[in-house]
Motif scaffolding. Sequence first.
Motif, mmCIF file in Angstrom:
data_model
loop_
_atom_site.group_PDB
_atom_site.id
_atom_site.type_symbol
_atom_site.label_atom_id
_atom_site.label_comp_id
_atom_site.label_asym_id
_atom_site.label_seq_id
_atom_site.Cartn_x
_atom_site.Cartn_y
_atom_site.Cartn_z
ATOM 1 N N ASP A 179 0.839 -1.204 0.000
ATOM 2 C CA ASP A 179 0.000 0.000 0.000
ATOM 3 C C ASP A 179 0.875 1.255 0.000
ATOM 4 N N GLU A 180 1.866 1.278 -0.907
ATOM 5 C CA GLU A 180 2.771 2.387 -1.167
ATOM 6 C C GLU A 180 3.862 2.566 -0.123
ATOM 7 N N ALA A 181 3.846 1.801 0.971
ATOM 8 C CA ALA A 181 4.864 1.933 2.017
ATOM 9 C C ALA A 181 6.022 0.983 1.747
ATOM 10 N N PRO A 182 7.267 1.460 1.733
ATOM 11 C CA PRO A 182 8.409 0.568 1.523
ATOM 12 C C PRO A 182 8.559 -0.434 2.664
ATOM 13 N N VAL A 183 8.854 -1.684 2.299
ATOM 14 C CA VAL A 183 9.133 -2.747 3.264
ATOM 15 C C VAL A 183 10.594 -3.137 3.065
ATOM 16 N N GLY A 328 11.660 -6.647 12.783
ATOM 17 C CA GLY A 328 10.302 -6.461 12.319
ATOM 18 C C GLY A 328 10.098 -5.180 11.544
ATOM 19 N N ASN A 329 8.965 -5.140 10.845
ATOM 20 C CA ASN A 329 8.558 -3.981 10.042
ATOM 21 C C ASN A 329 7.272 -3.384 10.614
ATOM 22 N N THR A 330 7.171 -2.073 10.488
ATOM 23 C CA THR A 330 5.932 -1.364 10.788
ATOM 24 C C THR A 330 5.685 -0.372 9.663
ATOM 25 N N THR A 331 4.499 -0.390 9.070
ATOM 26 C CA THR A 331 4.164 0.579 8.024
ATOM 27 C C THR A 331 2.781 1.160 8.285
ATOM 28 N N GLY A 332 2.553 2.338 7.768
ATOM 29 C CA GLY A 332 1.245 2.972 7.834
ATOM 30 C C GLY A 332 1.055 3.891 6.642
ATOM 31 N N THR A 333 -0.140 3.887 6.062
ATOM 32 C CA THR A 333 -0.432 4.700 4.893
ATOM 33 C C THR A 333 -1.796 5.356 5.042
ATOM 34 N N LEU A 334 -1.832 6.664 4.916
ATOM 35 C CA LEU A 334 -3.083 7.424 4.883
ATOM 36 C C LEU A 334 -3.204 8.031 3.494
ATOM 37 N N ARG A 335 -4.291 7.697 2.779
ATOM 38 C CA ARG A 335 -4.454 8.142 1.393
ATOM 39 C C ARG A 335 -5.801 8.830 1.204
ATOM 40 N N TRP A 336 -5.754 9.824 0.352
ATOM 41 C CA TRP A 336 -6.969 10.569 0.003
ATOM 42 C C TRP A 336 -7.088 10.586 -1.511
ATOM 43 N N SER A 353 7.229 4.223 7.430
ATOM 44 C CA SER A 353 7.831 2.898 7.343
ATOM 45 C C SER A 353 8.990 2.807 8.327
ATOM 46 N N ASN A 354 9.076 1.683 9.029
ATOM 47 C CA ASN A 354 10.157 1.477 9.992
ATOM 48 C C ASN A 354 10.574 0.007 9.973
ATOM 49 N N TYR A 355 11.880 -0.219 9.910
ATOM 50 C CA TYR A 355 12.438 -1.565 10.058
ATOM 51 C C TYR A 355 13.546 -1.510 11.108
ATOM 52 N N ASP A 356 13.521 -2.440 12.043
ATOM 53 C CA ASP A 356 14.561 -2.452 13.076
ATOM 54 C C ASP A 356 14.876 -3.883 13.488
ATOM 55 N N TYR A 357 16.043 -4.051 14.103
ATOM 56 C CA TYR A 357 16.406 -5.340 14.678
ATOM 57 C C TYR A 357 17.202 -5.114 15.956
ATOM 58 N N THR A 358 17.146 -6.120 16.841
ATOM 59 C CA THR A 358 17.900 -6.108 18.094
ATOM 60 C C THR A 358 18.570 -7.454 18.277
ATOM 61 N N ILE A 359 19.876 -7.438 18.547
ATOM 62 C CA ILE A 359 20.639 -8.644 18.855
ATOM 63 C C ILE A 359 21.014 -8.590 20.333
ATOM 64 N N ILE A 370 22.480 -4.999 20.724
ATOM 65 C CA ILE A 370 22.833 -4.199 19.543
ATOM 66 C C ILE A 370 21.552 -3.880 18.793
ATOM 67 N N TYR A 371 21.305 -2.600 18.551
ATOM 68 C CA TYR A 371 20.043 -2.156 17.955
ATOM 69 C C TYR A 371 20.345 -1.334 16.704
ATOM 70 N N SER A 372 19.539 -1.565 15.643
ATOM 71 C CA SER A 372 19.694 -0.797 14.413
ATOM 72 C C SER A 372 18.321 -0.601 13.779
ATOM 73 N N LYS A 373 18.152 0.478 13.002
ATOM 74 C CA LYS A 373 16.855 0.719 12.366
ATOM 75 C C LYS A 373 17.031 1.602 11.135
ATOM 76 N N ILE A 374 16.007 1.572 10.280
ATOM 77 C CA ILE A 374 15.836 2.533 9.196
ATOM 78 C C ILE A 374 14.370 2.960 9.204
ATOM 79 N N ARG A 375 14.140 4.283 9.227
ATOM 80 C CA ARG A 375 12.785 4.810 9.365
ATOM 81 C C ARG A 375 12.564 5.894 8.321
ATOM 82 N N ASP A 376 11.365 5.881 7.704
ATOM 83 C CA ASP A 376 11.014 6.847 6.646
ATOM 84 C C ASP A 376 9.720 7.570 6.993
ATOM 85 N N TYR A 377 9.696 8.874 6.660
ATOM 86 C CA TYR A 377 8.467 9.653 6.587
ATOM 87 C C TYR A 377 8.337 10.111 5.142
#
Length: 772
Positions: A179-183, A328-336, A353-359, A370-377
């Motif tokens: 739904d347009e959100a990058p995974v 894990g991934n978290t995404t959200g899309t609001l469309r008009w 869109s948010n992707y992160d991992y923890t070791i 150890i924590y890392s993430k990539i997050r988009d607006y």
Amino acid sequence: MKPCLMLMTILLLSLNTIAQQKYTISGTIKSKAKGETLIGATVRVSSGGGTTTNEYGFYSLTLPQGRHKLEISSMGLQSNFLELNLRRDTVINLFLDDESVSLSGVTITGNSTRRSLSTPQMGLEKLTTKEMKNVPVLLGEKDAIKVIQLLPGIKSAGDGNAGMFVRGGAADQNLILLDEAPVYNASHLLGFFSTFNSDAIKDIAVYKGGMPAQYGGRLSSVLDIKMNDGNNQDFNVSGGVGLISAKLNVEGPIQKDKSSFLITGRRTYADMFLKLSNDSSLNNNSLYFYDLNAKLNYELGSKDKLYLSGYLGKDNLGVGDLFGLKWGNTTGTLRWNHIFSNKLFSNTSLIYSNYDYTISINSSTTQADIYSKIRDYNLKQEFQWYAGSNHNVRFGLNSIYHTITPGQVTTPETSELNSRTLEDRLSWENAIYASDSWKMSDNLSVTYGLRASAFSILGKGDFYNVDADGNVTDTLHYKSGEFVKTYVNLEPRLALSYKLNTYSSVKGSYVRNTQNLHLISNSTSSSPTDKWVASTNIIKPEISDQFSVGYYRDLWNADYELTVETYYKTMQNQIDYRDGADVNTVSNAIEAQLLFGKGRAYGIEWLFKKRVGRLNGWVSYTLSKTERKIDGINYNKWYNARQDRTHDIAIVAVYQLNKKWTLSANWIYYTGDAVTYPAGKYQIDGQTVYYYRGRNSHRMPNYHRLDLGATKQLKQHKRWSSELAFSLYNAYGRENAYIVQFKDSDDDPNKTVAVQTALFKFIPSISYNFKF
């Protein structure tokens, strides 16, 4: 005499104007049973011409004044026929009934998508949930990405590896949208399953060449997945229980004909079986994933509609208290959606869109998280302008703010390691684009467009200069909000289609793509802990130029189709590792571990598909080559890319035995992955040390596998249906190599033996599915 001639000329021009008067019909096309908007539904005019609905079910068609006969159709639904006398612009909203399939004859329609001969779009593969439903897969989990990998030009990364390789591209060179959100990581359980629950999916489209201008940011492909909207006519509950997982889907109207909701959940329970074990080394382990899809939509009026959709998925792998890996991934899309006029359609999207991992490590000497993430607006605005009967124009803009956290190391005071936080990397990606699909004649169509992208690297933080040996020579300091560097690229798009006759056509395309986000992974396998990095002052945008030519033919009354496409792709600023690189080092200067050069990929793809009948399916074959040339690697000569595979074959068959039973099978074969094996060894202090020559100059053993499936319909009533699904993964027990390791022979240390590890042999499964 002259006034008479002038009067006759004016009258003739007036009559010609009246004769050429055109009007527009527009509206939305939906499923009558569910109220779902239909993507790619076709409106054909008996006199010639037509159009298809966009991603939101909207269509617009300009026709001459007068009487017309229309045929409205969509895969898996009954066609609708309409006659109208067009005298003004008209809004016509249409509904299609479910298709009734009978086994009294041998013709069963609606089981497969049909490729358009006339549209210029190349390299497009589409799948429906019906096609996915009967393809046998691992442990009975219907998996969109695994089925897509049975199509030509799209290669699996292998058992136990995430991602896919498309036309010579690496796993990170695929743009995956929900739904347009990058995974950013579309896998569960280290790649054995994808993040996409088939019960929540409406439409799947894969662009492996000639991507439209509205897509950008990746070199190789776009996987565009649209979620179901939810039934706005009636409440439905469906689900299933299998050997390792269960799922449930609930949908229904909030206000009938106006709004609806959809909630779909899935969870594995392999960890519950571990807890039943008497072995304490097993019952404290974790092994599960879950995901949740949700969607709401509401019609504000005849011209406005709101959508809100989201996805949440998590994986948890752990070995007691010693080691844990969560991602894990978290995404959200609001469309008009807004219809400005019968020729102008608008879509505005706000996307998260948010992707992160923890070791987590907890040994006697080391304790650390150890924590890392990539997050988009993300903001996206797009317009579709149906400029006339022969032009469909798209234009818009896209703006994304990226935040990458390369790593945060948190340790207790008693640990031998020190806590450390690497600097966040901030960047701002913008693009504007426009394209026009132009039907130049009955036989010739063209789509041309341009995408202009700008990628800005932002402070605060330190950036580096590195010499030819990988040593940091200078550190550059930037304040918060400062622009470090901006890369601007123009990305032209061109595609042509020429119909040779009613049953065949040829197409050609050229597309340039750029990519500013790069995945730094281990050289032998992919994992959730691979690092995403953005372009920097040293890491430049990757650029690809792809040329494609194809031949398309319908055979035997269009019951079969043949597709042949060939491509050649050049790539700039490709990334690989220095010999002996340690990409897992906790350092901001990742550039010191990397080298940069060029690449090329070329190949030819065949697809032979049977669309109708009790037996349907396809055969795909890909012959290809993918290489890199980077100074400092392989003596500065061309070498095989990790994803290079010479041959890739898939055969898929589905047979409708009777009303109760459906049988299926698929067989897969591909050339072993390119790898680097030791060229020799020597001893240091009694320890064997291997040395290597030539990057990726060897091959893993060839891979092949047969999967079998069967589905039995148990009950089928108007309000209730249920079925049992059986599958056997790797039916003849082929021990395909997951990894090959080398060690000294126990009998003679001077000799070396190769030890192959395989993941799966025979994997049977059974699942029960229901719907009411």
